[in-house]
Design a protein around this motif. Structure first.
Motif, mmCIF file in Angstrom:
data_model
loop_
_atom_site.group_PDB
_atom_site.id
_atom_site.type_symbol
_atom_site.label_atom_id
_atom_site.label_comp_id
_atom_site.label_asym_id
_atom_site.label_seq_id
_atom_site.Cartn_x
_atom_site.Cartn_y
_atom_site.Cartn_z
ATOM 1 N N TYR A 207 26.718 33.658 35.140
ATOM 2 C CA TYR A 207 27.129 34.379 33.941
ATOM 3 C C TYR A 207 25.900 34.644 33.084
ATOM 4 O O TYR A 207 24.836 34.036 33.286
ATOM 5 C CB TYR A 207 28.170 33.579 33.146
ATOM 6 N N ASP A 229 29.909 38.245 23.831
ATOM 7 C CA ASP A 229 30.370 38.671 25.154
ATOM 8 C C ASP A 229 29.622 37.885 26.230
ATOM 9 O O ASP A 229 28.386 37.883 26.262
ATOM 10 C CB ASP A 229 30.128 40.163 25.355
ATOM 11 N N ALA A 238 38.015 30.866 33.028
ATOM 12 C CA ALA A 238 37.788 30.710 31.589
ATOM 13 C C ALA A 238 38.385 29.374 31.168
ATOM 14 O O ALA A 238 39.499 29.042 31.580
ATOM 15 C CB ALA A 238 38.439 31.853 30.816
ATOM 16 N N ARG A 258 44.917 38.192 25.889
ATOM 17 C CA ARG A 258 44.086 37.303 25.073
ATOM 18 C C ARG A 258 44.809 36.004 24.779
ATOM 19 O O ARG A 258 46.029 35.889 24.897
ATOM 20 C CB ARG A 258 43.623 37.976 23.792
ATOM 21 N N TYR A 271 39.913 34.162 22.932
ATOM 22 C CA TYR A 271 39.491 34.594 24.262
ATOM 23 C C TYR A 271 40.132 35.949 24.548
ATOM 24 O O TYR A 271 41.359 36.070 24.497
ATOM 25 C CB TYR A 271 39.958 33.609 25.330
ATOM 26 N N HIS A 273 40.134 39.899 26.878
ATOM 27 C CA HIS A 273 39.862 40.673 28.099
ATOM 28 C C HIS A 273 40.104 39.866 29.371
ATOM 29 O O HIS A 273 39.511 40.154 30.417
ATOM 30 C CB HIS A 273 38.432 41.231 28.096
ATOM 31 N N LEU A 274 40.989 38.866 29.306
ATOM 32 C CA LEU A 274 41.283 38.065 30.489
ATOM 33 C C LEU A 274 42.004 38.904 31.545
ATOM 34 O O LEU A 274 42.717 39.863 31.225
ATOM 35 C CB LEU A 274 42.161 36.871 30.106
ATOM 36 N N VAL A 296 38.297 35.547 33.854
ATOM 37 C CA VAL A 296 37.569 36.681 33.304
ATOM 38 C C VAL A 296 38.127 37.988 33.868
ATOM 39 O O VAL A 296 38.489 38.065 35.051
ATOM 40 C CB VAL A 296 36.066 36.569 33.639
ATOM 41 N N HIS A 313 34.118 40.813 31.480
ATOM 42 C CA HIS A 313 33.424 39.821 30.645
ATOM 43 C C HIS A 313 34.463 39.080 29.807
ATOM 44 O O HIS A 313 35.610 39.517 29.681
ATOM 45 C CB HIS A 313 32.381 40.477 29.734
ATOM 46 N N LEU A 314 34.035 37.986 29.247
ATOM 47 C CA LEU A 314 34.875 37.242 28.307
ATOM 48 C C LEU A 314 34.354 37.495 26.901
ATOM 49 O O LEU A 314 33.182 37.224 26.607
ATOM 50 C CB LEU A 314 34.834 35.740 28.604
ATOM 51 N N HIS A 315 35.210 38.035 26.048
ATOM 52 C CA HIS A 315 34.867 38.111 24.628
ATOM 53 C C HIS A 315 35.329 36.803 23.996
ATOM 54 O O HIS A 315 36.516 36.477 24.015
ATOM 55 C CB HIS A 315 35.572 39.290 23.950
ATOM 56 N N TYR A 316 34.366 36.066 23.421
ATOM 57 C CA TYR A 316 34.692 34.777 22.810
ATOM 58 C C TYR A 316 34.367 34.838 21.316
ATOM 59 O O TYR A 316 33.232 35.157 20.920
ATOM 60 C CB TYR A 316 33.887 33.656 23.474
#
Length: 356
Positions: A207, A229, A238, A258, A271, A273-274, A296, A313-316
């Motif tokens: 990642y 991101d 995730a 999310r 979290y 865009h899963l 992800v 990607h994961l938006h955190y």
């Protein structure tokens, strides 16, 4: 008159019971000055948790209020004070409950520094003598905690009674929800030391991430990026970064599939865009650091099911509760720290195993 006398005797009996039950905690948490004023700051986290737990449990013995409910109220109060330190200075050494002088002594009490339980009670103040020394001091941990327990005792001991007592005190559904969540977490784990964190992806996976806080976003109007991101392949696990409770789960036009997790610092971990969720996970579930919560993906920017409008990607994101509102802050420094801490724990674990 008889009701007043009976109430006074009842309060005195409870204070006596608590004073008998908490001699060690009372002496450790009594108000201090000079070099002793910052005693709690010089102790280890383990010692602080031990002292708090002793206070909770022994006040619980004297009042019947479960220790985890006292802990939940105390922790919520602590988080609000940390968010608003100028308006809510620290009163006790170990307990985070805040009561203004007016709340403590009574709104019509001419002596806002009153510490006499009888006159405080006469003017409708919340202050109580918890350690049996004859004074109700808002700088004393035992008195602070006993005053809080005294309010919770008014309505009964059921979960519904607890919620009603919280609403009557805070007049905020947000505060009620947070404290009920905290209580559930403490009751589930049976301990206070629940602040370890994990990186949101397994460290062995490929990642990449950098600070993307405040950058512009192209979909849904002019907005700034409130998070970090973390780019990874589709389907990478995730994970929960914390001990917490699942507060939100489902579709969001911006974030896609999310998930939102609330922790004991009153942080909301977001979290987005899963590609999907761990199949048994549901709203209200309690999670631990490193626990699988989903995978992800690239969902979002449209109606339910929309996917593929951007690389996976994961938006955190992380949001902090101030009591009335929540605001986002840059999670990048936290992610770097949690990643480093977890690597150190893994190295320490491997080293320990190799010595066996």
């Amino acid at each position: 008159m008889r009701k007043i006398i009976r109430s006074a005797f009842r309060q005195a009996a409870l204070a006596t019971a608590i004073a008998v039950a908490v001699p060690a905690a009372a002496s450790a948490a009594a108000p201090s000055s000079g070099a002793d004023a910052n005693k709690a700051q010089s102790l280890s986290d383990a010692a602080i948790y031990e002292t708090r737990r002793e206070l909770y449990e022994r006040i619980s013995i004297g009042t019947g209020v479960p220790w985890y409910r006292l802990a939940a109220v105390d922790q919520y109060e602590r988080t609000i004070s940390k968010a608003r330190p100028k308006a809510r200075p620290q009163l006790g050494q170990f307990i985070g409950i805040y009561l203004s002088e007016e709340e403590w002594s009574g709104p019509l009490n001419p002596n806002q520094e009153d510490m006499l339980p009888e006159s405080i009670r006469w003017f409708g103040g919340l202050g109580k003598d918890g350690d049996g020394d004859g004074l109700a001091s808002r700088l004393n941990d035992v008195d602070l905690l006993y005053a809080s327990a005294g309010h919770l005792m008014k309505y009964g001991m059921s979960e519904e009674d607890f919620a009603i007592s919280l609403w009557d005190y805070y007049h905020s559904s947000r505060a009620v929800q947070r404290i009920l969540q905290f209580s559930k977490i403490y009751e589930h784990f049976g301990k206070l030391d629940l602040f370890q964190h994990a990186f949101p992806m397994p460290l062995g996976d490929n990642y990449s991430y950098r600070s993307t806080w405040g950058m512009g976003r192209s979909w849904g109007g002019k907005r700034v990026h409130e998070g970090t991101d973390i780019f990874a392949s589709h389907g990478v696990p995730a994970r929960s970064t914390c001990y917490g409770i699942v507060e939100v789960k489902g579709w969001n036009p911006y974030g896609g599939w999310r998930l939102g997790i609330r922790d004991l610092n009153n942080y909301y971990h977001y979290y987005a865009h899963l590609s999907g969720y761990e199949k048994t996970l549901k709203q209200g579930d309690i999670v631990t650091p490193g626990q699988l919560i989903g995978w992800v993906g690239s969902s979002g920017y449209g109606k339910p099911g929309t996917s593929g409008k951007f690389p996976p990607h994961l938006h955190y994101g992380v949001y902090r509760d101030r009591g009335l509102i929540e605001w986002a802050f840059d999670p990048y420094p936290l992610l770097r720290k949690w990643e480093s801490d977890e690597r150190q724990r893994l190295r320490a674990s491997r080293s320990k195993k190799s010595k066996r």
